[in-house]
Design a protein around this motif. Structure first.
Motif, PDB file in Angstrom:
ATOM      1  N   SER A   1       6.274  -4.079   2.751  1.00 16.73           N
ATOM      2  CA  SER A   1       5.711  -3.144   3.730  1.00 16.73           C
ATOM      3  C   SER A   1       6.845  -2.629   4.599  1.00 16.73           C
ATOM      4  N   TYR A   2       7.054  -1.327   4.568  1.00 13.95           N
ATOM      5  CA  TYR A   2       8.109  -0.745   5.392  1.00 13.95           C
ATOM      6  C   TYR A   2       7.931  -1.165   6.845  1.00 13.95           C
ATOM      7  N   SER A   3       6.745  -0.924   7.398  1.00 13.14           N
ATOM      8  CA  SER A   3       6.506  -1.201   8.827  1.00 13.14           C
ATOM      9  C   SER A   3       6.310  -2.678   9.093  1.00 13.14           C
TER      10      SER A   3
ATOM     11  N   LYS B   1      -6.613   4.966  10.963  1.00 13.81           N
ATOM     12  CA  LYS B   1      -6.172   3.696  11.565  1.00 13.81           C
ATOM     13  C   LYS B   1      -6.781   3.538  12.956  1.00 13.81           C
TER      14      LYS B   1
ATOM     15  N   GLU C   1       0.816  13.659   0.731  1.00 20.80           N
ATOM     16  CA  GLU C   1       1.295  13.368   2.084  1.00 20.80           C
ATOM     17  C   GLU C   1       2.319  14.392   2.594  1.00 20.80           C
TER      18      GLU C   1
ATOM     19  N   VAL D   1       1.273  12.382   9.122  1.00 24.65           N
ATOM     20  CA  VAL D   1       0.109  12.147   8.260  1.00 24.65           C
ATOM     21  C   VAL D   1      -1.078  11.883   9.190  1.00 24.65           C
TER      22      VAL D   1
ATOM     23  N   THR E   1       0.991  -3.254   7.938  1.00 23.86           N
ATOM     24  CA  THR E   1      -0.144  -2.709   7.195  1.00 23.86           C
ATOM     25  C   THR E   1      -1.174  -3.815   6.957  1.00 23.86           C
TER      26      THR E   1
ATOM     27  N   MET F   1       0.857  -1.184   0.000  1.00 28.15           N
ATOM     28  CA  MET F   1       0.000   0.000   0.000  1.00 28.15           C
ATOM     29  C   MET F   1       0.895   1.237   0.000  1.00 28.15           C
ATOM     30  N   GLY F   2       0.350   2.324  -0.500  1.00 25.59           N
ATOM     31  CA  GLY F   2       1.004   3.629  -0.402  1.00 25.59           C
ATOM     32  C   GLY F   2       2.437   3.616  -0.898  1.00 25.59           C
ATOM     33  N   GLY F   3       3.321   4.138  -0.050  1.00 22.97           N
ATOM     34  CA  GLY F   3       4.724   4.308  -0.407  1.00 22.97           C
ATOM     35  C   GLY F   3       5.436   2.995  -0.718  1.00 22.97           C
ATOM     36  N   SER F   4       4.896   1.864  -0.258  1.00 21.87           N
ATOM     37  CA  SER F   4       5.519   0.577  -0.595  1.00 21.87           C
ATOM     38  C   SER F   4       4.970   0.032  -1.909  1.00 21.87           C
TER      39      SER F   4
ATOM     40  N   PRO G   1       7.378   5.486   5.616  1.00 14.97           N
ATOM     41  CA  PRO G   1       7.485   4.490   4.533  1.00 14.97           C
ATOM     42  C   PRO G   1       7.710   5.127   3.162  1.00 14.97           C
ATOM     43  N   ARG G   2       7.015   6.225   2.884  1.00 10.44           N
ATOM     44  CA  ARG G   2       7.137   6.842   1.550  1.00 10.44           C
ATOM     45  C   ARG G   2       8.512   7.447   1.325  1.00 10.44           C
TER      46      ARG G   2
ATOM     47  N   ILE H   1      -4.207   9.847   8.261  1.00  9.86           N
ATOM     48  CA  ILE H   1      -4.001   8.387   8.172  1.00  9.86           C
ATOM     49  C   ILE H   1      -4.009   7.781   9.577  1.00  9.86           C
TER      50      ILE H   1
END
Ligand SMILES: O=P(O)(O)OC[C@H]1O[C@H](O)[C@H](O)[C@@H](O)[C@@H]1O
Length: 356
Positions: free
Chosen positions: A103-105, A350, A240, A343, A108, A59-62, A154-155, A346
């Motif tokens: 996924s950076y984290s 969440k 973002e 952000v 997600t 998702m997103g930046g990944s 992440p982005r 976001i």
């Protein structure tokens, strides 16, 4: 030209306490470091032989790292590379699909959902992450894990998510070894990017000039082929980092709809900021399409600009334009007087989702 905060870069730090500017500046180093990581990660050599398609979950930046790689290898890759954003998996995924969760984290929920579904489907799996639940589950399942460490949003770690994925595809034999092209592209970044740095004044700095132009309007980014994903990246970075509206579309698709919708609403037209990402590597018919689209936009009196960087390869061009877009979004954040890092919307989403 009116003087703005962009000409007093020493003021940026007040708006940017977490130093997003440094993360953006580190893009070339991220790529080099990621290349090193992926060359030194153990991957089962037989994996590439058992696979007919690659599906990147993110998702997103990944996810955008997946789009960029997919756009780059579309013509030359040995297998299709597709990106899935969302829960679960497409129906066609089977034991001959390599599902790469990026996924950076590592936390997600949409990405984890597809990751778990891939195990049930009997698909081959590989994870790219800094840690979190994804790393734990990859380790437990003894599935190949490409892990990296880099403290950022992440982005802002796109140099990693893009390069690690590219490296995995190359290590598994799905694409030709891009080492030389990649190293040349990184050297090219240092050259081409010198004019976008904060100490270069607005009148000589095309990144600052675009930010000034965007700050009072709605950026509409048009790309094609390998730069379609770059157009998307520009908009998500503006969303973002600059906390602002931006939209994107692709040639040739936009020639079948968007061009018809150019005339209305009239009150919007002067605020549009159409940006054509041009490239000498495009199919000649797409280049012609850009020219005709330009004419149609011109006819409606909508503000537009062409953006182009000189580069020797599509990869070098792609990376340079990504970097330019990152700087533009940063300068636009400064003009908007906002901190580019948090952000909040976001985080709120969440939090609300966690209650359900
Ligand atoms: O790479 P991941 O950790 O999976 O994050 C994917 C996305 O998740 C969150 O929504 C972040 O705020 C986004 O900026 C990020 O791109």
């Amino acid at each position: 030209m009116k003087t703005t905060i962009l000409d007093t870069p020493e003021q940026f730090a007040t708006l940017d306490p977490e130093n997003m500017l440094a993360r953006i500046a580190e893009f070339p180093q991220q790529i080099l470091s990621a290349w090193n990581v992926v060359q030194n990660t153990a991957l089962p050599s037989a994996l590439g032989e058992q696979v007919d398609a690659v599906l990147v979950l993110g998702m997103g930046g990944s996810a955008i790292g997946g789009d960029l790689v997919a756009g780059l290898v579309q013509e030359t890759g040995r297998v299709p590379v597709l990106v899935h954003r969302g829960y679960g998996l497409p129906g066609w995924v089977n034991e001959r699909t390599l599902v790469i969760a990026s996924s950076y984290s590592g936390n997600t929920e949409e990405t984890l959902s597809g990751w778990r579904a891939a195990a049930e489907r009997g698909a081959q799996r590989l994870a790219i992450t800094t840690g979190g639940q994804l790393a734990r589950e990859a380790n437990e399942a003894r599935v190949p894990l490409v892990s990296f460490a880099y403290a950022a949003q992440p982005r802002a770690a796109l140099g990693y998510s893009f390069t690690l994925l590219l490296g995995v595809l190359s290590r598994l034999g799905f694409i030709a070894d891009p080492t030389e092209t990649l190293m040349a592209a990184v050297r090219h970044l240092e050259d081409v990017g010198s004019g976008w740095q904060p100490d270069v004044p607005t009148e000589e700095n095309s990144a600052k000039q675009l930010a000034v132009w965007y700050a009072e309007g709605l950026p509409v980014i048009f790309g094609a082929e390998h730069l379609g994903a770059v157009a998307r990246r520009w908009t998500t970075q503006i969303n973002e980092n600059s906390k602002a509206w931006a939209v994107w579309n692709e040639i040739p698709e936009l020639n079948h709809n968007v061009v018809v919708g150019l005339p209305y609403p009239k009150t919007l037209l002067p605020h549009l900021r159409i940006t054509n990402l041009r490239s000498p590597f495009y199919h000649p018919r797409n280049t012609r399409r850009f020219e005709i689209t330009r004419e149609l936009v011109e006819r409606e009196g909508i503000p537009q600009r062409d953006v182009h960087v000189s580069a020797e390869t599509p990869l070098a061009e792609m990376l340079a334009l990504i970097w330019l877009g990152d700087y533009v979004s940063y300068y636009q954040a400064m003009l908007n007087g906002v901190d580019p890092t948090p952000v909040e919307a976001i985080a709120y989403l969440k939090g609300e989702l966690a209650k359900a």
